[in-house]
Motif scaffolding. Sequence first.
Motif, PDB file in Angstrom:
ATOM      1  N   VAL A 207     -21.461  34.670 -27.417  1.00  0.00           N
ATOM      2  CA  VAL A 207     -22.289  34.733 -28.615  1.00  0.00           C
ATOM      3  C   VAL A 207     -23.075  36.042 -28.615  1.00  0.00           C
ATOM      4  O   VAL A 207     -23.693  36.392 -27.602  1.00  0.00           O
ATOM      5  N   PRO A 208     -23.066  36.801 -29.724  1.00  0.00           N
ATOM      6  CA  PRO A 208     -23.832  38.055 -29.776  1.00  0.00           C
ATOM      7  C   PRO A 208     -25.317  37.813 -29.519  1.00  0.00           C
ATOM      8  O   PRO A 208     -25.866  36.767 -29.875  1.00  0.00           O
ATOM      9  N   ALA A 209     -25.969  38.783 -28.926  1.00  0.00           N
ATOM     10  CA  ALA A 209     -27.397  38.678 -28.633  1.00  0.00           C
ATOM     11  C   ALA A 209     -28.187  38.436 -29.914  1.00  0.00           C
ATOM     12  O   ALA A 209     -27.958  39.094 -30.932  1.00  0.00           O
ATOM     13  N   GLY A 210     -29.101  37.473 -29.858  1.00  0.00           N
ATOM     14  CA  GLY A 210     -29.951  37.184 -30.999  1.00  0.00           C
ATOM     15  C   GLY A 210     -29.345  36.251 -32.023  1.00  0.00           C
ATOM     16  O   GLY A 210     -30.022  35.842 -32.968  1.00  0.00           O
ATOM     17  N   ASP A 211     -28.058  35.911 -31.847  1.00  0.00           N
ATOM     18  CA  ASP A 211     -27.383  35.015 -32.793  1.00  0.00           C
ATOM     19  C   ASP A 211     -27.568  33.576 -32.318  1.00  0.00           C
ATOM     20  O   ASP A 211     -27.529  33.287 -31.117  1.00  0.00           O
TER      21      ASP A 211
ATOM     22  N   ALA B   6     -37.117  35.960 -39.729  1.00  0.00           N
ATOM     23  CA  ALA B   6     -35.927  35.877 -40.577  1.00  0.00           C
ATOM     24  C   ALA B   6     -34.978  37.051 -40.335  1.00  0.00           C
ATOM     25  O   ALA B   6     -34.165  37.386 -41.206  1.00  0.00           O
ATOM     26  N   SER B   7     -35.060  37.646 -39.147  1.00  0.00           N
ATOM     27  CA  SER B   7     -34.219  38.814 -38.871  1.00  0.00           C
ATOM     28  C   SER B   7     -32.741  38.460 -38.779  1.00  0.00           C
ATOM     29  O   SER B   7     -31.881  39.281 -39.109  1.00  0.00           O
ATOM     30  N   LEU B   8     -32.408  37.245 -38.338  1.00  0.00           N
ATOM     31  CA  LEU B   8     -30.990  36.860 -38.277  1.00  0.00           C
ATOM     32  C   LEU B   8     -30.411  36.747 -39.684  1.00  0.00           C
ATOM     33  O   LEU B   8     -29.264  37.165 -39.917  1.00  0.00           O
ATOM     34  N   LEU B   9     -31.168  36.198 -40.616  1.00  0.00           N
ATOM     35  CA  LEU B   9     -30.723  36.145 -42.013  1.00  0.00           C
ATOM     36  C   LEU B   9     -30.419  37.554 -42.512  1.00  0.00           C
ATOM     37  O   LEU B   9     -29.383  37.794 -43.148  1.00  0.00           O
ATOM     38  N   HIS B  10     -31.310  38.482 -42.215  1.00  0.00           N
ATOM     39  CA  HIS B  10     -31.109  39.862 -42.660  1.00  0.00           C
ATOM     40  C   HIS B  10     -29.891  40.485 -41.983  1.00  0.00           C
ATOM     41  O   HIS B  10     -29.099  41.198 -42.619  1.00  0.00           O
ATOM     42  N   LYS B  11     -29.716  40.217 -40.703  1.00  0.00           N
ATOM     43  CA  LYS B  11     -28.575  40.768 -39.970  1.00  0.00           C
ATOM     44  C   LYS B  11     -27.259  40.288 -40.550  1.00  0.00           C
ATOM     45  O   LYS B  11     -26.294  41.045 -40.663  1.00  0.00           O
ATOM     46  N   LEU B  12     -27.208  39.011 -40.953  1.00  0.00           N
ATOM     47  CA  LEU B  12     -25.961  38.424 -41.452  1.00  0.00           C
ATOM     48  C   LEU B  12     -25.696  38.730 -42.924  1.00  0.00           C
ATOM     49  O   LEU B  12     -24.534  38.779 -43.347  1.00  0.00           O
ATOM     50  N   THR B  13     -26.753  38.890 -43.708  1.00  0.00           N
ATOM     51  CA  THR B  13     -26.587  39.030 -45.165  1.00  0.00           C
ATOM     52  C   THR B  13     -27.151  40.316 -45.743  1.00  0.00           C
ATOM     53  O   THR B  13     -26.861  40.641 -46.910  1.00  0.00           O
ATOM     54  N   GLY B  14     -27.982  41.022 -44.991  1.00  0.00           N
ATOM     55  CA  GLY B  14     -28.649  42.204 -45.529  1.00  0.00           C
ATOM     56  C   GLY B  14     -29.833  41.875 -46.408  1.00  0.00           C
ATOM     57  O   GLY B  14     -30.400  42.772 -47.053  1.00  0.00           O
ATOM     58  N   TYR B  15     -30.254  40.612 -46.431  1.00  0.00           N
ATOM     59  CA  TYR B  15     -31.299  40.171 -47.360  1.00  0.00           C
ATOM     60  C   TYR B  15     -32.552  39.736 -46.616  1.00  0.00           C
ATOM     61  O   TYR B  15     -32.474  39.103 -45.558  1.00  0.00           O
ATOM     62  N   ARG B  16     -33.710  40.075 -47.194  1.00  0.00           N
ATOM     63  CA  ARG B  16     -35.001  39.598 -46.702  1.00  0.00           C
ATOM     64  C   ARG B  16     -35.793  38.993 -47.863  1.00  0.00           C
ATOM     65  O   ARG B  16     -36.021  39.682 -48.870  1.00  0.00           O
ATOM     66  N   PRO B  17     -36.229  37.735 -47.779  1.00  0.00           N
ATOM     67  CA  PRO B  17     -37.117  37.186 -48.813  1.00  0.00           C
ATOM     68  C   PRO B  17     -38.381  38.040 -48.892  1.00  0.00           C
ATOM     69  O   PRO B  17     -38.941  38.429 -47.859  1.00  0.00           O
ATOM     70  N   ASP B  18     -38.821  38.347 -50.116  1.00  0.00           N
ATOM     71  CA  ASP B  18     -39.952  39.272 -50.219  1.00  0.00           C
ATOM     72  C   ASP B  18     -40.843  39.043 -51.433  1.00  0.00           C
ATOM     73  O   ASP B  18     -41.653  39.901 -51.782  1.00  0.00           O
TER      74      ASP B  18
END
Length: 353
Positions: free
Chosen positions: A245-249, A304-316
């Motif tokens: 599993v990749p680090a942080g996933d 929420a960094s994993l969400l950003h890593k997987l989708t490029g999106y950050r709630p803002d």
Amino acid sequence: MRTALVTGSSGFIGYHLCQRLLHDGFRVVGVDNLSDYYDVELKRRRQAMLQKHAGFTVLNSAIETKGLLDEVFARERPDVVVHLAAQAGVRHSLEDPRSYLESNMMGTFELLEAARSFPPGHMLLASTSSVYGANKEMPYTETERTDHQMSFYAATKKATECMAHSYAHLYDLPVTMFRFFTVYGPWGRPDMALFKFTKAILSGTPIDVYNHGRMMRDFTYVTDLVQGIRLLIDVVPARPVEGVVPAGDSLSPVAPWRVINIGNSQAVPLGEFIAAIERATGLAAQRNPMCMQPGDVPATWADASLLHKLTGYRPDTDLAKGVQAFVDWYRDYYGTNDWSRASLASGDLRRIS
């Protein structure tokens, strides 16, 4: 055209998600029992708006009904399943724990059994930030242990994560669990703080401020949550090769299963939240300080960094803008604009300075 099955389609989040999926060209099949946990008319209004779309159909039944979802899966063969139906609310779980057992755990079991018989391409199941429970290190990350839930509600949601993992492992069902953080916005739930505080402030009655205001929450605007879910639909987890599993996933080493936080990544003090409502309404809140409620936690805060890593999106979405949007909706829905102006003119309510 892909078919999406959405349980809890007439709920707060379900309604917004269905609107988004319909807009994106999905055929949407909803399942919702129109529970009387809160105002059923509000749910009916949401559902009626969805039914204006030709691509939407709904079944008003309880998901825990034995065999019901099996029939729905067999008939509709959904490509995507988003499971939002649940008995919600930390405090209500103290009063009626059996409803949480039946809806959250038995309902999820029926869903998983149906998926085993008629596998969709991807299943996304709602969990909650409440599973982090007694964890004190923040912001919360998906890879930390979640062993000490503080309420029965949280315990049932943690159980659904474990149940889904076992089915993902045994039957190779791709599953994404998402943990959401204090979702708010138009068409929200009447049992949540923003709805209750807005109603009380506009009517000139005190608001109950738990733990004497020493609380923080990661408030997530509903369309931000929906955007996260929509993007995750196309991020289908796969069983990792040789368990690497990749680090942080948070991907499981033995199953196509992942858990992801969806939050605004800000811990906002309760006082700031109340101040935002005061500014949006133009009225001052009367505070009733109270002790911490059993099962509650003093703070939530998402990484929420994993969400950003997987989708490029950050709630803002900015809290002030989100709260203003809710207050505007509330006044429009309940017709309080004229009443509030009249009350202010007569001195019944206090303006904020």
